[in-house]
Scaffold this motif. Structure first.
Motif, PDB file in Angstrom:
ATOM      1  N   MET A  13       0.838  -1.199   0.000  1.00 29.48           N
ATOM      2  CA  MET A  13       0.000   0.000   0.000  1.00 29.48           C
ATOM      3  C   MET A  13       0.874   1.251   0.000  1.00 29.48           C
ATOM      4  SD  MET A  13      -2.775   1.269   2.856  1.00 29.48           S
ATOM      5  CE  MET A  13      -3.597  -0.312   2.877  1.00 29.48           C
ATOM      6  N   ARG A  14       0.555   2.207  -0.871  1.00 25.13           N
ATOM      7  CA  ARG A  14       1.236   3.497  -0.818  1.00 25.13           C
ATOM      8  C   ARG A  14       0.583   4.346   0.271  1.00 25.13           C
ATOM      9  NH1 ARG A  14       0.503   3.033  -6.302  1.00 25.13           N
ATOM     10  NH2 ARG A  14      -1.096   4.645  -6.302  1.00 25.13           N
ATOM     11  N   LEU A  15       1.393   5.084   0.993  1.00 25.55           N
ATOM     12  CA  LEU A  15       0.901   5.977   2.040  1.00 25.55           C
ATOM     13  C   LEU A  15       1.318   7.406   1.729  1.00 25.55           C
ATOM     14  CD1 LEU A  15       1.706   4.026   5.340  1.00 25.55           C
ATOM     15  CD2 LEU A  15      -0.510   4.226   4.188  1.00 25.55           C
ATOM     16  N   SER A  16       0.392   8.340   1.974  1.00 28.18           N
ATOM     17  CA  SER A  16       0.670   9.762   1.817  1.00 28.18           C
ATOM     18  C   SER A  16       0.154  10.496   3.046  1.00 28.18           C
ATOM     19  CB  SER A  16       0.010  10.291   0.536  1.00 28.18           C
ATOM     20  OG  SER A  16       0.591   9.698  -0.610  1.00 28.18           O
ATOM     21  N   VAL A  17       0.348  11.816   3.072  1.00 25.46           N
ATOM     22  CA  VAL A  17       0.000  12.603   4.255  1.00 25.46           C
ATOM     23  C   VAL A  17      -0.787  13.840   3.848  1.00 25.46           C
ATOM     24  CG1 VAL A  17       0.896  13.858   6.269  1.00 25.46           C
ATOM     25  CG2 VAL A  17       2.117  11.840   5.418  1.00 25.46           C
ATOM     26  N   LEU A  18      -1.847  14.123   4.605  1.00 23.36           N
ATOM     27  CA  LEU A  18      -2.571  15.391   4.520  1.00 23.36           C
ATOM     28  C   LEU A  18      -2.314  16.164   5.803  1.00 23.36           C
ATOM     29  CD1 LEU A  18      -4.689  17.311   3.229  1.00 23.36           C
ATOM     30  CD2 LEU A  18      -6.444  15.991   4.447  1.00 23.36           C
ATOM     31  N   ASP A  19      -1.951  17.437   5.689  1.00 17.44           N
ATOM     32  CA  ASP A  19      -1.603  18.253   6.851  1.00 17.44           C
ATOM     33  C   ASP A  19      -2.331  19.589   6.786  1.00 17.44           C
ATOM     34  OD1 ASP A  19      -0.422  19.398   9.059  1.00 17.44           O
ATOM     35  OD2 ASP A  19       1.588  19.529   8.189  1.00 17.44           O
ATOM     36  N   LEU A  20      -3.134  19.882   7.809  1.00 17.45           N
ATOM     37  CA  LEU A  20      -3.781  21.186   7.924  1.00 17.45           C
ATOM     38  C   LEU A  20      -2.926  22.171   8.703  1.00 17.45           C
ATOM     39  CD1 LEU A  20      -6.184  19.402   7.009  1.00 17.45           C
ATOM     40  CD2 LEU A  20      -7.646  20.768   8.506  1.00 17.45           C
ATOM     41  N   VAL A  21      -1.737  21.737   9.129  1.00 17.20           N
ATOM     42  CA  VAL A  21      -0.836  22.519   9.980  1.00 17.20           C
ATOM     43  C   VAL A  21      -1.618  22.994  11.216  1.00 17.20           C
ATOM     44  CG1 VAL A  21       0.939  24.316  10.047  1.00 17.20           C
ATOM     45  CG2 VAL A  21       0.313  23.267   7.862  1.00 17.20           C
ATOM     46  N   PRO A  22      -1.988  22.056  12.086  1.00 15.67           N
ATOM     47  CA  PRO A  22      -2.785  22.417  13.263  1.00 15.67           C
ATOM     48  C   PRO A  22      -2.005  23.286  14.238  1.00 15.67           C
ATOM     49  CG  PRO A  22      -2.017  20.153  13.422  1.00 15.67           C
ATOM     50  CD  PRO A  22      -1.673  20.618  12.038  1.00 15.67           C
ATOM     51  N   VAL A  23      -2.717  24.188  14.898  1.00 10.58           N
ATOM     52  CA  VAL A  23      -2.121  25.071  15.903  1.00 10.58           C
ATOM     53  C   VAL A  23      -2.685  24.685  17.267  1.00 10.58           C
ATOM     54  CG1 VAL A  23      -1.734  27.444  16.631  1.00 10.58           C
ATOM     55  CG2 VAL A  23      -1.997  26.916  14.193  1.00 10.58           C
TER      56      VAL A  23
ATOM     57  N   GLN B  16     -19.324  10.239   4.934  1.00  7.11           N
ATOM     58  CA  GLN B  16     -20.537   9.654   4.370  1.00  7.11           C
ATOM     59  C   GLN B  16     -20.504   9.807   2.853  1.00  7.11           C
ATOM     60  OE1 GLN B  16     -22.720   8.095   6.368  1.00  7.11           O
ATOM     61  NE2 GLN B  16     -21.537   8.687   8.170  1.00  7.11           N
ATOM     62  N   GLY B  17     -21.047   8.820   2.160  1.00  2.00           N
ATOM     63  CA  GLY B  17     -21.146   8.913   0.708  1.00  2.00           C
ATOM     64  C   GLY B  17     -19.900   8.562  -0.052  1.00  2.00           C
ATOM     65  N   THR B  18     -18.866   8.068   0.642  1.00  2.83           N
ATOM     66  CA  THR B  18     -17.606   7.770  -0.036  1.00  2.83           C
ATOM     67  C   THR B  18     -17.768   6.667  -1.073  1.00  2.83           C
ATOM     68  OG1 THR B  18     -16.482   8.354   2.032  1.00  2.83           O
ATOM     69  CG2 THR B  18     -15.173   7.253   0.337  1.00  2.83           C
ATOM     70  N   ILE B  19     -18.416   5.576  -0.686  1.00  2.00           N
ATOM     71  CA  ILE B  19     -18.573   4.447  -1.601  1.00  2.00           C
ATOM     72  C   ILE B  19     -19.342   4.868  -2.847  1.00  2.00           C
ATOM     73  CG2 ILE B  19     -19.754   2.236  -1.915  1.00  2.00           C
ATOM     74  CD1 ILE B  19     -18.977   1.488   0.893  1.00  2.00           C
ATOM     75  N   GLU B  20     -20.439   5.606  -2.650  1.00  2.00           N
ATOM     76  CA  GLU B  20     -21.268   6.022  -3.778  1.00  2.00           C
ATOM     77  C   GLU B  20     -20.500   6.936  -4.721  1.00  2.00           C
ATOM     78  OE1 GLU B  20     -23.760   4.838  -0.351  1.00  2.00           O
ATOM     79  OE2 GLU B  20     -22.062   6.205  -0.610  1.00  2.00           O
ATOM     80  N   ALA B  21     -19.747   7.881  -4.153  1.00  2.00           N
ATOM     81  CA  ALA B  21     -18.999   8.832  -4.985  1.00  2.00           C
ATOM     82  C   ALA B  21     -17.912   8.127  -5.788  1.00  2.00           C
ATOM     83  CB  ALA B  21     -18.393   9.924  -4.111  1.00  2.00           C
ATOM     84  N   LEU B  22     -17.155   7.242  -5.148  1.00  2.00           N
ATOM     85  CA  LEU B  22     -16.082   6.551  -5.863  1.00  2.00           C
ATOM     86  C   LEU B  22     -16.637   5.587  -6.904  1.00  2.00           C
ATOM     87  CD1 LEU B  22     -13.497   5.824  -3.015  1.00  2.00           C
ATOM     88  CD2 LEU B  22     -13.554   7.723  -4.641  1.00  2.00           C
ATOM     89  N   ARG B  23     -17.754   4.935  -6.587  1.00  2.00           N
ATOM     90  CA  ARG B  23     -18.358   4.026  -7.569  1.00  2.00           C
ATOM     91  C   ARG B  23     -18.818   4.802  -8.798  1.00  2.00           C
ATOM     92  NH1 ARG B  23     -22.639   2.145  -4.833  1.00  2.00           N
ATOM     93  NH2 ARG B  23     -21.477   0.391  -3.950  1.00  2.00           N
TER      94      ARG B  23
ATOM     95  N   THR C 223      -7.658   7.337  -8.014  1.00  2.00           N
ATOM     96  CA  THR C 223      -8.186   7.909  -6.777  1.00  2.00           C
ATOM     97  C   THR C 223      -7.477   7.296  -5.586  1.00  2.00           C
ATOM     98  OG1 THR C 223     -10.221   8.418  -5.561  1.00  2.00           O
ATOM     99  CG2 THR C 223     -10.039   6.204  -6.488  1.00  2.00           C
ATOM    100  N   PHE C 224      -7.618   7.929  -4.437  1.00  2.00           N
ATOM    101  CA  PHE C 224      -7.160   7.330  -3.182  1.00  2.00           C
ATOM    102  C   PHE C 224      -8.037   7.828  -2.047  1.00  2.00           C
ATOM    103  CE2 PHE C 224      -4.135  10.932  -3.878  1.00  2.00           C
ATOM    104  CZ  PHE C 224      -4.434  11.710  -2.774  1.00  2.00           C
ATOM    105  N   LEU C 225      -7.774   7.323  -0.852  1.00  2.00           N
ATOM    106  CA  LEU C 225      -8.623   7.570   0.301  1.00  2.00           C
ATOM    107  C   LEU C 225      -7.912   8.466   1.303  1.00  2.00           C
ATOM    108  CD1 LEU C 225     -11.298   6.644   1.752  1.00  2.00           C
ATOM    109  CD2 LEU C 225      -9.895   4.921   2.882  1.00  2.00           C
TER     110      LEU C 225
ATOM    111  N   PHE D 220     -12.894   0.398  -0.015  1.00  2.00           N
ATOM    112  CA  PHE D 220     -13.021   1.458  -1.003  1.00  2.00           C
ATOM    113  C   PHE D 220     -12.188   1.188  -2.270  1.00  2.00           C
ATOM    114  CE2 PHE D 220     -13.945   3.642   3.063  1.00  2.00           C
ATOM    115  CZ  PHE D 220     -15.253   4.001   2.790  1.00  2.00           C
ATOM    116  N   ASP D 221     -11.527   0.038  -2.315  1.00  2.00           N
ATOM    117  CA  ASP D 221     -10.808  -0.411  -3.509  1.00  2.00           C
ATOM    118  C   ASP D 221      -9.750   0.608  -3.933  1.00  2.00           C
ATOM    119  OD1 ASP D 221     -10.087  -2.024  -5.622  1.00  2.00           O
ATOM    120  OD2 ASP D 221     -11.644  -1.243  -6.955  1.00  2.00           O
ATOM    121  N   VAL D 222      -8.869   0.973  -3.013  1.00  2.00           N
ATOM    122  CA  VAL D 222      -7.786   1.909  -3.324  1.00  2.00           C
ATOM    123  C   VAL D 222      -6.449   1.272  -2.937  1.00  2.00           C
ATOM    124  CG1 VAL D 222      -9.186   3.979  -3.070  1.00  2.00           C
ATOM    125  CG2 VAL D 222      -8.016   3.051  -1.069  1.00  2.00           C
TER     126      VAL D 222
END
Length: 349
Positions: free
Chosen positions: A1-11, A205-212, A229-231, A312-314
């Motif tokens: 599995m490939r892994l990536s990072v999302l960062d909002l730079v929390p304070v 919510q709605g992830t499966i429907e949107a990706l399908r 796509t990815f999750l 989610f098939d990613v």
């Protein structure tokens, strides 16, 4: 599995903006060292708990302090900006760091209505900019390309069509992604043949429907020949499940306050979050957020991550490390967020 990072730079409540940026720089360097694929920063405005207001500025900073990561936006909120400005910023980033830049674009404002008005300036941009989002998206793509955009002008102004380009001599282009948390984004990404990311970490919510829908209705394009796509998922991994549950509590409480219209502050430290008395509405949001997150010991987290990837098939997962910290932590660090990346990488990379 490939892994990536999302960062909002929390304070956190013990941090200045400088501290938060220093902590995120260390986090990006940790991801770079561990072999994560990409590192994206978000765009939010006028929020005490988020320092990520300008993705291109942060990307330039992080790219200069890392070597292999793809750096990107998760995302740029296009209605807040002129398409040419976005195209120029990211084309310039790609020129400075070839092959390392992702441009993730979203339609939401990433702020409250007053802040949105201030961002859009004296020109008075309004809801029509949201309605024109698909056209703006096309403009950004064309402006970053080698061909540019031909602008039709009256003959008395210029004999030939005027060409606009984000750079005078682009060699490579940033990789474009469409971000969303609704069926609107899934439909648009499929119709335009764009790589697509559903904000599961936020919507849930709605992830499966949107990706399908996206996969079944994808129209190949020059930007993607097949669905890509990815999750995205909130995550806190610690040596024990109890420890992980303590570290995620401040983030869950903040989301509870946000969704019930309560005032927001900086992200609480763990001890302060544990002292709060919560109402039933906030508690219900906390419980739901905990169920949707990857949270627990390394063994728990790996099992949860693999189950999500299968569901989610990613084959790539973007981790949003949301752990807070304990009182006395060095403000320029986020050790629990770094530990989340370390423990996941040890098992999955």
């Amino acid at each position: 599995m490939r892994l990536s990072v999302l960062d909002l730079v929390p304070v956190r409540s013990d941090q200045s903006t400088s501290d938060a940026i220093a902590a995120s720089t260390r986090l990006a360097q940790t991801a770079d060292r561990l072999g994560y694929t990409r590192y994206w920063v978000a765009e939010h405005h006028n929020m005490p708990s988020v320092a990520a207001t300008s993705p291109p500025v942060l990307i330039a900073h992080l790219a200069a302090h890392t070597s292999a990561l793809r750096l990107g936006s998760g995302g740029v909120m296009l209605p807040n900006h002129a398409p040419l400005a976005v195209a120029e910023q990211f084309a310039l980033l790609e020129a400075a760091h070839p092959g390392r830049i992702d441009l993730g674009i979203g339609r939401a404002p990433g702020s409250d209505p007053v802040t949105s008005m201030a961002l859009r300036g004296a020109a008075g941009r309004d809801d029509r900019d949201v309605e024109a989002f698909p056209d703006y998206l096309d403009d950004v793509v064309a402006l970053m390309s080698a061909r540019g955009v031909r602008v039709q002008l009256p003959r008395d102004l210029m004999r030939e069509n005027y060409v606009l380009k984000a750079t005078p001599a682009a060699v490579t282009e940033p990789k474009l992604w469409l971000l969303g948390s609704s069926m609107y984004s899934a439909r648009l990404a499929a119709a335009k043949g764009l790589p697509y990311v559903f904000a599961h970490h936020f919507a849930g919510q709605g992830t499966i429907e949107a990706l399908r829908y996206y996969r079944e209705n994808f129209a190949p394009s020059d930007l993607a020949s097949e669905p890509v796509t990815f999750l995205t998922v909130n995550a806190v991994v610690a040596e024990t499940r109890d420890e992980a549950l303590r570290l995620i509590l401040p983030n869950l409480q903040m989301m509870g306050r946000l969704r019930t219209g309560q005032p927001l502050g900086a992200l609480d430290l763990v001890e302060d979050a544990e002292a709060h008395q919560l109402g039933p509405r906030v508690q219900a949001i906390i419980d739901e957020g905990r169920r949707q997150a990857v949270v627990g010991s390394p063994a728990d987290a790996v099992e949860q991550a693999r189950a999500l990837a299968e569901k989610f098939d990613v084959d790539e997962m973007m981790i949003h490390p949301v752990a807070s910290a304990y009182r006395g932590t060095d403000p320029a660090t986020s050790p629990a967020r770094e530990a989340t990346l370390e423990l996941l990488a040890k098992e999955l990379l």
